[in-house]
Design a protein around this motif. Structure first.
Motif, PDB file in Angstrom:
ATOM      1  N   GLN A 156       0.836  -1.186   0.000  1.00  0.00           N
ATOM      2  CA  GLN A 156       0.000   0.000   0.000  1.00  0.00           C
ATOM      3  C   GLN A 156       0.871   1.236   0.000  1.00  0.00           C
ATOM      4  N   ASN A 157       0.236   2.337  -0.327  1.00  0.00           N
ATOM      5  CA  ASN A 157       0.909   3.615  -0.200  1.00  0.00           C
ATOM      6  C   ASN A 157       1.231   3.880   1.255  1.00  0.00           C
ATOM      7  N   ARG A 158       2.374   4.518   1.518  1.00  0.00           N
ATOM      8  CA  ARG A 158       2.835   4.673   2.884  1.00  0.00           C
ATOM      9  C   ARG A 158       1.890   5.513   3.725  1.00  0.00           C
ATOM     10  N   SER A 159       1.114   6.421   3.110  1.00  0.00           N
ATOM     11  CA  SER A 159       0.219   7.272   3.882  1.00  0.00           C
ATOM     12  C   SER A 159      -0.862   6.470   4.586  1.00  0.00           C
ATOM     13  N   THR A 160      -1.178   5.265   4.099  1.00  0.00           N
ATOM     14  CA  THR A 160      -2.203   4.459   4.749  1.00  0.00           C
ATOM     15  C   THR A 160      -1.699   3.836   6.043  1.00  0.00           C
ATOM     16  N   THR A 161      -0.403   3.912   6.312  1.00  0.00           N
ATOM     17  CA  THR A 161       0.132   3.403   7.565  1.00  0.00           C
ATOM     18  C   THR A 161       0.572   4.533   8.498  1.00  0.00           C
ATOM     19  N   PHE A 162       0.251   5.771   8.154  1.00  0.00           N
ATOM     20  CA  PHE A 162       0.536   6.891   9.040  1.00  0.00           C
ATOM     21  C   PHE A 162      -0.228   6.720  10.342  1.00  0.00           C
ATOM     22  N   GLY A 163       0.327   7.285  11.412  1.00  0.00           N
ATOM     23  CA  GLY A 163      -0.333   7.175  12.699  1.00  0.00           C
ATOM     24  C   GLY A 163      -1.716   7.791  12.707  1.00  0.00           C
ATOM     25  N   SER A 164      -1.888   8.950  12.039  1.00  0.00           N
ATOM     26  CA  SER A 164      -3.203   9.585  11.998  1.00  0.00           C
ATOM     27  C   SER A 164      -4.212   8.733  11.245  1.00  0.00           C
ATOM     28  N   THR A 165      -3.767   8.071  10.189  1.00  0.00           N
ATOM     29  CA  THR A 165      -4.669   7.198   9.429  1.00  0.00           C
ATOM     30  C   THR A 165      -5.055   5.974  10.245  1.00  0.00           C
ATOM     31  N   ILE A 166      -4.102   5.367  10.920  1.00  0.00           N
ATOM     32  CA  ILE A 166      -4.391   4.202  11.759  1.00  0.00           C
ATOM     33  C   ILE A 166      -5.341   4.579  12.885  1.00  0.00           C
ATOM     34  N   TYR A 167      -5.138   5.753  13.467  1.00  0.00           N
ATOM     35  CA  TYR A 167      -6.036   6.193  14.541  1.00  0.00           C
ATOM     36  C   TYR A 167      -7.453   6.353  14.013  1.00  0.00           C
ATOM     37  N   GLN A 168      -7.606   6.951  12.843  1.00  0.00           N
ATOM     38  CA  GLN A 168      -8.936   7.145  12.280  1.00  0.00           C
ATOM     39  C   GLN A 168      -9.635   5.819  12.030  1.00  0.00           C
ATOM     40  N   GLU A 169      -8.875   4.823  11.603  1.00  0.00           N
ATOM     41  CA  GLU A 169      -9.497   3.546  11.232  1.00  0.00           C
ATOM     42  C   GLU A 169      -9.768   2.643  12.426  1.00  0.00           C
ATOM     43  N   TYR A 170      -8.863   2.614  13.405  1.00  0.00           N
ATOM     44  CA  TYR A 170      -8.968   1.621  14.467  1.00  0.00           C
ATOM     45  C   TYR A 170      -9.465   2.196  15.801  1.00  0.00           C
ATOM     46  N   TYR A 171      -9.188   3.452  16.061  1.00  0.00           N
ATOM     47  CA  TYR A 171      -9.489   4.010  17.385  1.00  0.00           C
ATOM     48  C   TYR A 171     -10.658   4.992  17.400  1.00  0.00           C
ATOM     49  N   LYS A 172     -10.829   5.743  16.332  1.00  0.00           N
ATOM     50  CA  LYS A 172     -11.682   6.923  16.370  1.00  0.00           C
ATOM     51  C   LYS A 172     -13.111   6.619  16.806  1.00  0.00           C
ATOM     52  N   GLN A 173     -13.733   5.604  16.237  1.00  0.00           N
ATOM     53  CA  GLN A 173     -15.140   5.340  16.536  1.00  0.00           C
ATOM     54  C   GLN A 173     -15.355   5.015  18.010  1.00  0.00           C
ATOM     55  N   ALA A 174     -14.510   4.147  18.545  1.00  0.00           N
ATOM     56  CA  ALA A 174     -14.661   3.785  19.959  1.00  0.00           C
ATOM     57  C   ALA A 174     -14.406   4.975  20.865  1.00  0.00           C
ATOM     58  N   VAL A 175     -13.397   5.801  20.519  1.00  0.00           N
ATOM     59  CA  VAL A 175     -13.072   6.951  21.354  1.00  0.00           C
ATOM     60  C   VAL A 175     -14.162   8.003  21.292  1.00  0.00           C
ATOM     61  N   SER A 176     -14.616   8.343  20.096  1.00  0.00           N
ATOM     62  CA  SER A 176     -15.571   9.449  19.946  1.00  0.00           C
ATOM     63  C   SER A 176     -16.959   9.095  20.443  1.00  0.00           C
ATOM     64  N   LYS A 177     -17.372   7.826  20.352  1.00  0.00           N
ATOM     65  CA  LYS A 177     -18.735   7.453  20.710  1.00  0.00           C
ATOM     66  C   LYS A 177     -18.880   6.903  22.126  1.00  0.00           C
ATOM     67  N   ILE A 178     -17.809   6.345  22.690  1.00  0.00           N
ATOM     68  CA  ILE A 178     -17.928   5.699  24.007  1.00  0.00           C
ATOM     69  C   ILE A 178     -16.913   6.260  25.003  1.00  0.00           C
ATOM     70  N   LEU A 179     -15.626   6.156  24.693  1.00  0.00           N
ATOM     71  CA  LEU A 179     -14.599   6.451  25.690  1.00  0.00           C
ATOM     72  C   LEU A 179     -14.526   7.926  26.037  1.00  0.00           C
ATOM     73  N   ARG A 180     -14.544   8.806  25.041  1.00  0.00           N
ATOM     74  CA  ARG A 180     -14.488  10.239  25.339  1.00  0.00           C
ATOM     75  C   ARG A 180     -15.743  10.726  26.075  1.00  0.00           C
ATOM     76  N   PRO A 181     -16.965  10.337  25.662  1.00  0.00           N
ATOM     77  CA  PRO A 181     -18.136  10.722  26.466  1.00  0.00           C
ATOM     78  C   PRO A 181     -18.063  10.221  27.901  1.00  0.00           C
ATOM     79  N   PHE A 182     -17.549   9.004  28.100  1.00  0.00           N
ATOM     80  CA  PHE A 182     -17.404   8.479  29.457  1.00  0.00           C
ATOM     81  C   PHE A 182     -16.422   9.323  30.262  1.00  0.00           C
ATOM     82  N   PHE A 183     -15.369   9.807  29.620  1.00  0.00           N
ATOM     83  CA  PHE A 183     -14.393  10.611  30.359  1.00  0.00           C
ATOM     84  C   PHE A 183     -15.011  11.894  30.879  1.00  0.00           C
ATOM     85  N   PHE A 184     -15.705  12.632  30.035  1.00  0.00           N
ATOM     86  CA  PHE A 184     -16.288  13.890  30.491  1.00  0.00           C
ATOM     87  C   PHE A 184     -17.442  13.656  31.468  1.00  0.00           C
TER      88      PHE A 184
END
Length: 562
Positions: free
Chosen positions: A326-354
């Protein structure tokens, strides 16, 4: 309570009341966040209020065990928010603005601590108690900062870099204070104070050195191997997104664990982990993968066609999954975060924190008249203590004028203050943010008279104007205290640092309640002010893009550069 000797946890079907309470809690956390983010870019305030209502301070609908789980998951969300902040770090901007960020951070630490000694006459606090209160109020909420910047789209701007760096420095100092405050109830030794400071500095120094002298040489060696074995298994594995996800997660876990056992904050380590990954993605050379090299070989004669095919091939590679290089940009940290972490953080973990912040607010004990007015006065002082940070971004207009006694003198004038709710005081000045230029006046008396050109300099009454929105946004964002402030104040209260001889041991001390008032109100004022400011800035930018009134204004100027 479960039996510690039991081999397993007996399964019991949750009651319908518990299901309804928890389902409504999670749904409303996301609904309120979405609604408030659309209006004022600070949905986190609604989540804090829901935590108060559903938790122990309010209706007590959530059980104590459920609240503990929410707190733990919420703190995991906070770590990932800070990790995301590290991933979005621009090292060129960080280097260029490090001194400025340090100045903002030092101001945000020293001024609140100095103003906290007003508690000595406000509530009769001792010097040690006033210092503990100042330690709680010198912090800046990282979770709030990253959330507000993300919702406003300023994370990667120069203003965002200065703000996140200053907030991180403030919180590192605040988290070091946690280690000191936790020992105020016992004998204080030099090790207690020096160890967390040295460990934090050690992580800040060792991480860059390890990147430069360990990770960089290893990466260069790996690149040579990949270039000589371009179709080998190692090259294919390195290009997989799953590989990047595993490596990034291991780096985060390793640094957070090491920091905790070493005696410093795992939040600081999470930020360093994200910054290390961002450095590796953007500052370290990487070989081109096999698919990109094949495209270049096929399109070498025609540069235009080459660029088009490269773009198409990169898009195909990005959507190809993990079945090939793959193109190297698909393995950037920001891209990996968007694909693997973002949904869980934005919908569950971050609301729980506040929401977990809301659990920590003793709302039922705070509404005594003697506590309310003291809390409001202390809030005003603590708001002022952070608002002065914005002065670092204020640029004064220096206009030379002719003096009567001396040849020339400097006239420093302040610009007009923009209003969050409407137009500025001086309307109709679409050229207000342009550079000073001389005005040319032409006169024609007779056809035979030559053209006379007169240059009229700008008068001192019209200095070079600029926008106050960047310093205003920076100052208001620094006001929010949030999780670190609650952590330090709760630690000081539990260790008896806020207690006095005549205080009832069964209830919170007056100093703790006054400090809590300041933390709560500052955590509301800061994000709300930033949200209103960003909303106003976006309206001005829309006018500029549509060519309407004020189209000549550069709202954020150099601070909005990404």
């Amino acid at each position: 309570m479960a039996d510690s000797a039991a081999g397993s946890l007996p399964y019991h079907e949750p009651g319908i009341v518990a299901i309804l309470v928890q389902a409504s809690f999670l749904l409303l956390l996301n609904m309120v966040n979405s609604a408030l983010d659309r209006i004022v870019y600070c949905g986190l305030l609604g989540q804090v209020l829901l935590g108060i209502c559903w938790g122990t301070p309010g209706a007590k609908w959530l059980s104590a065990s459920a609240e503990e789980v929410v707190v733990q998951l919420g703190y995991l969300g906070l770590m990932l928010l800070v990790f995301q902040g590290g991933l979005s770090t621009s090292f060129a901007s960080l280097k260029a603005n490090l001194l400025l960020s340090s100045g903002v951070a030092i101001t945000g630490i020293t001024v609140p601590i100095a103003l906290s000694f007003s508690l000595q006459w406000l509530v009769g606090a001792t010097s040690l108690q006033a210092f503990a209160a100042g330690a709680a109020l010198c912090s800046t909420s990282l979770g709030t900062t990253f959330t507000v910047l993300a919702s406003s789209g300023l994370t990667s701007s120069r203003l965002g870099i200065v703000l996140t760096t200053a907030a991180m420095i403030d919180d590192v100092v605040g988290l070091v204070m946690v280690q000191v405050i936790s020992n105020l109830g016992s004998t204080i030794s030099a090790i207690t104070i020096i160890r967390p400071i040295l460990v934090s500095l050690g992580f800040a120094v060792v991480a860059p050195l390890a990147c430069q002298f360990l990770i960089l040489p290893l990466t260069v060696s790996l690149n040579r191997y990949r270039e000589t074995h371009s179709s080998g298994k190692i090259d294919r594995i390195v290009c997989l997104r799953h590989t990047a996800f595993v490596i990034h997660t291991l780096v985060l876990i390793a640094l957070a664990t090491g920091a905790t056992y070493a005696g410093t904050s795992n939040l600081f380590a999470a930020y360093i982990a994200g910054a290390v990954i961002s450095w590796w993605d953007t500052e370290v050379p990487h070989p081109k993968n096999a698919q990109t090299r094949l495209v270049e070989e096929k399109t070498q004669p025609d540069a235009t066609q080459k660029n088009n095919l490269l773009t198409e091939e990169s898009t195909d590679a990005a959507g190809a999954g993990d079945n090939g290089p793959q193109n190297r940009s698909t393995t950037f940290g920001s891209t990996i975060y968007q694909e693997y972490y973002k949904q869980a953080v934005s919908k569950i973990l971050r609301p729980f924190f506040f929401a977990s912040i809301g659990f920590s607010i003793p709302i039922s004990h705070m509404f005594r008249s003697s506590i309310i007015w003291r809390g409001i006065v202390y809030t005003l002082l603590m708001t002022l203590g952070k608002l002065v940070c914005g002065l670092w971004l204020v640029r004064f207009s220096v206009v030379p004028v002719q003096g009567t006694l001396r040849g020339r003198m400097l006239n420093v004038e302040l610009p007009e203050v923009p209003h969050l709710w409407g137009k500025s005081a001086k309307t109709g000045s679409s050229h207000a943010f342009k550079r000073d230029q001389p005005q040319t006046v032409s006169t024609h008396e007779e056809p035979s008279t030559p053209k006379i050109t007169q240059t009229v300099p700008r008068t001192p009454s019209t200095p070079k104007p600029f926008s106050l929105y960047p310093p205003l946004i920076l100052a208001l964002a620094m006001v929010a205290r949030g999780e670190i402030g609650f952590l330090i104040s709760a630690m000081a209260e539990s260790n008896g640092a806020f207690s006095s001889g005549h205080t009832n041991s069964s209830s919170e001390s007056d100093i703790f309640l006054v400090v809590t008032w300041a933390i709560v109100l500052c955590t509301i004022i800061g994000p709300l002010g930033v949200g209103l400011s960003v909303k106003r800035v976006k309206k001005l930018e829309e006018r500029k893009s549509k060519g309407q009134e004020g189209s000549g204004r550069d709202v954020l100027g150099v601070w909005g550069v990404r």
